[in-house]
Design an enzyme around this catalytic site. Structure first.
Site, PDB file in Angstrom:
ATOM      1  N   THR A   1       0.827  -1.208   0.000  1.00  0.00           N
ATOM      2  CA  THR A   1       0.000   0.000   0.000  1.00  0.00           C
ATOM      3  C   THR A   1       0.862   1.259   0.000  1.00  0.00           C
ATOM      4  OG1 THR A   1      -1.733  -1.199   1.184  1.00  0.00           O
ATOM      5  CG2 THR A   1      -1.898   1.200   1.173  1.00  0.00           C
ATOM      6  N   CYS A   2       1.973   1.235   0.732  1.00  0.00           N
ATOM      7  CA  CYS A   2       2.848   2.410   0.778  1.00  0.00           C
ATOM      8  C   CYS A   2       3.466   2.691  -0.590  1.00  0.00           C
ATOM      9  CB  CYS A   2       3.942   2.224   1.824  1.00  0.00           C
ATOM     10  SG  CYS A   2       3.295   2.129   3.506  1.00  0.00           S
ATOM     11  N   THR A   3       3.884   1.636  -1.283  1.00  0.00           N
ATOM     12  CA  THR A   3       4.444   1.810  -2.622  1.00  0.00           C
ATOM     13  C   THR A   3       3.379   2.368  -3.559  1.00  0.00           C
ATOM     14  OG1 THR A   3       6.048   0.043  -2.270  1.00  0.00           O
ATOM     15  CG2 THR A   3       5.567   0.635  -4.555  1.00  0.00           C
TER      16      THR A   3
END
Length: 166
Positions: A52-54
């Protein structure tokens, strides 16, 4: 586990100094050294290289990249080590600086230091976005209830335009 209440819209944003992975490598910088005539976007994220962060930071790269070059300063902030953030920045071709909040102090000041009990992880950034105007006041705040939730990118873009007076 929140150490403080996140700053509300209208509050002055807390300043900070930390290692930053940017175009100059890894350097100690403070928020004010990037401040200027444009709004600032602070995108707190739990962990570099996670799914999700990427996706979130690549979306900021693709959607806010043009805005960042002329209408705003964008920062990604996590508790990852600066070297990991430098690798992440390079691997994903992120054009904006990534701030290493190694001791969680910035997250605590923004009220976004959290614990993911099911993973046994304590003291990481809660996914959140703050937009600051050129004077350093919070003009937009979004806090994720679930670490897998991404921000409303259209709302962030609108907040940048509003803070810039466009």
């Amino acid at each position: 586990m929140d150490d403080t209440t996140p700053p509300a819209v209208g509050d002055d944003a807390p300043g900070f100094s930390a290692p930053v992975a940017d175009g100059d490598g890894i350097v100690e910088r403070d928020l004010e050294s990037y401040s200027g005539e444009t709004p600032t976007v602070l995108a707190f994220f739990p962990a570099a290289f996670s799914g999700t962060c990427t996706a979130e930071l690549c979306t900021f790269r693709d959607r806010l990249g043009p805005l960042a070059s002329e209408s705003a300063t964008v920062f990604g902030i996590s508790t990852d080590l600066p070297w990991a953030l430098a690798e992440f920045r390079e691997a994903e071709s992120l054009p904006f600086p990534l701030v290493a909040d190694n001791d969680g102090a910035i997250c605590a000041d923004y009220g976004v230091r959290t614990r993911y009990e099911r993973l046994g992880i304590d003291g990481v950034a809660r996914r959140s976005v703050f937009v600051l105007d050129a004077d350093g006041a919070v003009t937009y705040r979004w806090l994720a209830d679930d670490p897998g939730t991404e921000p409303d990118y259209e709302a962030v873009e609108g907040a940048i335009r509003d803070a810039a007076g466009d």
